[in-house]
Design an enzyme around this catalytic site. Structure first.
Site, PDB file in Angstrom:
ATOM      1  CB  SER A  64      -7.841  14.921  -0.891  1.00 57.97           C
ATOM      2  OG  SER A  64      -8.302  15.143   0.411  1.00 57.97           O
ATOM      3  CE  LYS A  67      -6.643  17.559   1.289  1.00 59.30           C
ATOM      4  NZ  LYS A  67      -6.367  16.354   2.118  1.00 59.30           N
ATOM      5  CE1 TYR A 188      -9.198  20.838   2.102  1.00 62.66           C
ATOM      6  CE2 TYR A 188     -10.948  20.353   3.679  1.00 62.66           C
ATOM      7  CZ  TYR A 188      -9.884  19.936   2.906  1.00 62.66           C
ATOM      8  OH  TYR A 188      -9.505  18.621   2.926  1.00 62.66           O
ATOM      9  CE1 TYR A 240      -3.834  12.947   2.117  1.00 63.74           C
ATOM     10  CE2 TYR A 240      -5.090  11.060   1.360  1.00 63.74           C
ATOM     11  CZ  TYR A 240      -4.913  12.428   1.458  1.00 63.74           C
ATOM     12  OH  TYR A 240      -5.821  13.260   0.871  1.00 63.74           O
ATOM     13  CB  VAL A 258     -12.675  10.693   0.811  1.00 65.23           C
ATOM     14  CG1 VAL A 258     -11.491  10.478   1.739  1.00 65.23           C
ATOM     15  CG2 VAL A 258     -13.230  12.105   0.935  1.00 65.23           C
TER      16      VAL A 258
HETATM   17  N1  GLN Z   1     -13.054  16.993   2.062  1.00 64.16           N
HETATM   18  C1  GLN Z   1     -12.380  15.849   2.595  1.00 64.16           C
HETATM   19  C2  GLN Z   1     -11.902  16.151   4.008  1.00 64.16           C
HETATM   20  O1  GLN Z   1     -11.397  17.208   4.218  1.00 64.16           O
HETATM   21  C3  GLN Z   1     -11.205  15.485   1.737  1.00 64.16           C
HETATM   22  C4  GLN Z   1     -10.379  14.361   2.292  1.00 64.16           C
HETATM   23  C5  GLN Z   1      -9.800  13.480   1.238  1.00 64.16           C
HETATM   24  O2  GLN Z   1     -10.278  13.445   0.108  1.00 64.16           O
HETATM   25  N2  GLN Z   1      -8.830  12.672   1.606  1.00 64.16           N
HETATM   26  O3  GLN Z   1     -12.039  15.351   4.899  1.00 64.16           O
END
Ligand code: GLN
Length: 411
Positions: A64, A67, A188, A240, A258
């Site tokens: 993420s 993003k 994605y 978040y 993550v």
């Molecule tokens: N690729 C992971 C997902 O879409 C990314 C989520 C994250 O890093 N918080 O679940």
């Protein structure tokens, strides 16, 4: 010899290494193999200096943390107004993978939760391969090196990511997804599986800190306005449902992933990258957050704790006969210009001044609003019979478009 900052970063890692809370992400099966003891940190200044400690060069997938950078790409390609028709700016206060759409618009609340990130990715032009290539190139420009795809992690998420596919179909049903759902999620998943190091994350953050110019490669990656928008969204939504507490305790716009990475930014100063795979329940790296909180406290980095005492634009002010001499320094922004204008006004009210010598030799930049305020002060002084004589070797007061910056200096 280790420099003091790298030594401080190593000491920081030692202080938090014993922290054993959290779990390595395993909902993407391939991530479960990460070594929970990995721990690295990197700090990159807007002058392009790099300070590393621990596993700062160990690769992991960006997840993420991609993003905000893909959001930056979408903003650069389409502009804020068009992007905002698809994805909003509000903190959702919900987990990263929440089914979260604004009731009135059908838009995901912001580009940093999964629903919003998938929509953002869908906005990037070209077919699936071309779209991913643009994303990879943009993220590589932020990192200052060519990033490669971890095929195993990509396939692992692509074969298990039903929740993200569901989010894509949901946003598609609301009319905010800009390409077919399966294509959007495929790009994605690839974007999330790009391999980075903590150093890469720090350089990427430093590019945002440096108003869009990568401080290592010196290339402009995005415009100043885009950097400002991205940092704003990171500061309210980046962590978040932990974003509010994060801002209170750490006070740096940040984005977690993550894979265990976090990018944090001190605008105008530094980008920081941390890497440690075990995550808390919100999906944020436990040691990464502890290290960033500690760094922010010790180094005094909270964005809302500026070093006001040190910020005076007037290096010296002297009076000789009827001449007031002012030596200015640093970047003249609104508050600097206000200080200068006020000082001139007070001095002219108190003493019989005929000439003001304004020395801008040590000024590094003049923002348009500062040039305007100084020009207005000049007009006011002229009407009072006071002459202003600037020494302005860089010609800051003559040129006004955008922020006036000198060529990048060494250092
Ligand atoms: N690729 C992971 C997902 O879409 C990314 C989520 C994250 O890093 N918080 O679940």
């Amino acid at each position: 010899m280790t420099d003091p900052l790298s030594a401080a970063l190593s000491a920081l890692l030692s202080r938090h290494h014993a922290l054993s809370d959290g779990q390595v992400a395993d909902y993407i099966p391939e991530l479960a193999g990460a070594d929970p003891s990995d721990f690295g940190i990197s700090m990159v200044s807007v002058h392009g200096r790099i300070y590393n400690a621990g596993d700062a060069e160990k690769p992991f997938t960006i997840q993420s943390v991609s993003k905000p950078f893909v959001y930056a790409l979408a903003l650069s390609e389409l502009g804020l107004a068009r992007v905002a028709r698809h994805v909003g700016f509000e903190p959702s206060g919900e987990p990263f993978n929440a089914v979260s759409l604004e009731p009135e618009t059908g838009r995901p609340a912001n580009p940093l939760i999964n629903a919003g990130a998938i929509v953002t990715t869908s906005l990037i032009a070209g077919d699936a391969d071309a779209g991913f290539t643009r994303i990879r190139e943009a993220l590589s420009a932020f990192a200052g090196r060519a990033l490669s795809l971890d095929e195993d992690v990509y396939r692992s998420e692509a074969s298990t990511g039903d929740r993200n596919r569901a989010l894509a179909y949901l946003t598609s049903s609301q009319g905010v997804l800009a390409r077919p759902a399966n294509e959007a999620t495929d790009i994605y998943f690839r974007q999330c599986a790009l391999e980075v190091t903590a150093t890469d994350l720090a350089v990427m953050g430093a590019t945002l800190a440096n108003a869009g110019i990568n401080p290592v490669t010196k290339r402009r990656v995005i415009g100043e306005d885009v950097a400002r928008i991205v940092l704003s969204v990171m500061s309210t939504c980046g962590m978040y449902d932990h974003s509010g507490e994060w801002m209170v305790r750490v006070g740096l716009p940040a984005k977690s992933g993550v894979g265990g990475g976090i990018t944090a930014v001190l605008p105008g100063e530094f980008g920081i990258g941390v890497y440690s795979p075990p995550l808390d329940l919100q999906g944020n790296s436990v040691r990464g957050m502890a290290a960033l909180q500690d760094t922010s406290t010790r180094l005094g980095l909270h964005v809302f704790a500026p070093a006001t005492e040190a910020r005076t634009a007037i290096a010296a002010s002297t009076m000789a006969g009827n001449t007031l001499s002012l030596w200015l320094r640093g970047e003249l922004d609104f508050i600097a210009a206000e200080q200068i204008a006020r000082h001139i006004h007070d001095q002219v009210a108190a003493f019989p001044i005929g000439l003001i010598a304004l020395d801008l030799t040590n000024v590094t930049a003049v923002r348009p609003i500062a040039a305007e305020l100084l020009a207005a002060t000049g007009t006011d002084m002229t009407s009072r019979g006071v002459r202003i004589e600037p020494t302005d070797p860089s010609g800051f007061l003559g040129t006004r478009p955008g922020v006036v910056r000198p060529p990048p200096s060494a250092g």
